[in-house]
Design a protein around this motif. Structure first.
Motif, PDB file in Angstrom:
ATOM      1  N   MET A   1       1.038  -1.174   0.216  1.00  0.00           N
ATOM      2  CA  MET A   1      -0.104   0.078   0.261  1.00  0.00           C
ATOM      3  C   MET A   1       0.411   0.908   0.087  1.00  0.00           C
ATOM      4  O   MET A   1       2.197   1.322   0.245  1.00  0.00           O
TER       5      MET A   1
ATOM      6  N   TYR B   1       0.385   5.200   0.997  1.00  0.00           N
ATOM      7  CA  TYR B   1       0.338   6.860   1.446  1.00  0.00           C
ATOM      8  C   TYR B   1       0.104   8.157   1.431  1.00  0.00           C
ATOM      9  O   TYR B   1       1.149   7.755   1.023  1.00  0.00           O
TER      10      TYR B   1
ATOM     11  N   ILE C   1      -0.894  11.450   1.814  1.00  0.00           N
ATOM     12  CA  ILE C   1      -1.384  12.726   3.054  1.00  0.00           C
ATOM     13  C   ILE C   1      -0.898  14.297   2.778  1.00  0.00           C
ATOM     14  O   ILE C   1      -0.052  14.660   2.563  1.00  0.00           O
TER      15      ILE C   1
ATOM     16  N   CYS D   1      -8.599   2.493  -5.153  1.00  0.00           N
ATOM     17  CA  CYS D   1      -8.519   3.290  -3.910  1.00  0.00           C
ATOM     18  C   CYS D   1      -8.700   2.660  -2.740  1.00  0.00           C
ATOM     19  O   CYS D   1      -9.703   1.923  -3.117  1.00  0.00           O
TER      20      CYS D   1
ATOM     21  N   TYR E   1     -10.107   7.138   1.027  1.00  0.00           N
ATOM     22  CA  TYR E   1      -9.999   9.309   1.251  1.00  0.00           C
ATOM     23  C   TYR E   1     -10.848   9.210   1.474  1.00  0.00           C
ATOM     24  O   TYR E   1     -12.244   9.989   1.612  1.00  0.00           O
TER      25      TYR E   1
ATOM     26  N   VAL F   1      -6.133  12.235   3.731  1.00  0.00           N
ATOM     27  CA  VAL F   1      -5.289  11.536   4.098  1.00  0.00           C
ATOM     28  C   VAL F   1      -6.010  10.427   2.962  1.00  0.00           C
ATOM     29  O   VAL F   1      -7.468   9.920   2.591  1.00  0.00           O
ATOM     30  N   GLU F   2      -4.958   9.329   2.219  1.00  0.00           N
ATOM     31  CA  GLU F   2      -4.958   8.544   1.609  1.00  0.00           C
ATOM     32  C   GLU F   2      -4.518   7.704   1.609  1.00  0.00           C
ATOM     33  O   GLU F   2      -2.900   7.261   1.845  1.00  0.00           O
ATOM     34  N   THR F   3      -5.233   5.922   0.772  1.00  0.00           N
ATOM     35  CA  THR F   3      -4.718   4.343   1.584  1.00  0.00           C
ATOM     36  C   THR F   3      -4.700   4.446  -0.130  1.00  0.00           C
ATOM     37  O   THR F   3      -6.044   4.237  -0.675  1.00  0.00           O
ATOM     38  N   TRP F   4      -3.927   3.963  -1.082  1.00  0.00           N
ATOM     39  CA  TRP F   4      -3.792   3.070  -2.030  1.00  0.00           C
ATOM     40  C   TRP F   4      -3.178   2.207  -2.026  1.00  0.00           C
ATOM     41  O   TRP F   4      -2.117   1.527  -1.842  1.00  0.00           O
TER      42      TRP F   4
ATOM     43  N   HIS G   1       5.676   5.300   1.929  1.00  0.00           N
ATOM     44  CA  HIS G   1       5.720   4.133   1.237  1.00  0.00           C
ATOM     45  C   HIS G   1       5.487   4.002   2.158  1.00  0.00           C
ATOM     46  O   HIS G   1       5.258   3.005   3.329  1.00  0.00           O
ATOM     47  N   PRO G   2       5.510   2.133   1.940  1.00  0.00           N
ATOM     48  CA  PRO G   2       4.711   0.863   2.980  1.00  0.00           C
ATOM     49  C   PRO G   2       5.512   0.043   4.359  1.00  0.00           C
ATOM     50  O   PRO G   2       5.096  -0.750   4.328  1.00  0.00           O
TER      51      PRO G   2
ATOM     52  N   LYS H   1       7.410  -0.304   6.772  1.00  0.00           N
ATOM     53  CA  LYS H   1       6.691   0.212   8.965  1.00  0.00           C
ATOM     54  C   LYS H   1       7.753  -0.865   9.460  1.00  0.00           C
ATOM     55  O   LYS H   1       8.256  -1.738   8.566  1.00  0.00           O
TER      56      LYS H   1
END
Length: 98
Positions: free
Chosen positions: A1, A3, A5, A35, A38, A53-56, A91-92, A94
């Motif tokens: 995923m 993200y 901002i 998407c 959003y 705040v978006e998650t793709w 970027h994903p 973590k």
């Protein structure tokens, strides 16, 4: 995923004018392939600052989003209302916190 901002700062007293202009963008973006989420938020202490705040699904979905006509239309509509726009791609990767 991936993200995103995005911080949009409107001219003093213009934050409320951005919200209705963002509605068609939000509706169309949520239907885009890739998407996941959003959302838009207005800072309580600074109502002229809006935070998207978006998650793709992946970077390809983000790249496709940036080419969408509804995003370009929103950007054009915002040209005279905004004093600053800042976009952060996260970027994903973590990090484990111990």
């Amino acid at each position: 995923m991936v993200y995103i901002i995005a911080y949009l700062t409107a001219h003093a007293g213009k934050g409320a004018e951005v919200l209705p202009l963002a509605a068609p963008l939000i509706e169309a973006t949520r239907r885009e392939a890739g998407c996941i989420g959003y959302e838009i938020y207005q800072k309580p202490a600074d109502p002229d600052t809006l935070v998207f705040v978006e998650t793709w699904k992946d970077r390809a979905a983000v790249d496709a989003h940036f080419a969408e006509p509804h995003l370009k239309a929103f950007q054009a509509a915002m040209a005279d209302l905004l004093i600053e726009a800042r976009i952060e791609l996260v970027h994903p990767e973590k990090v484990e916190v111990l």
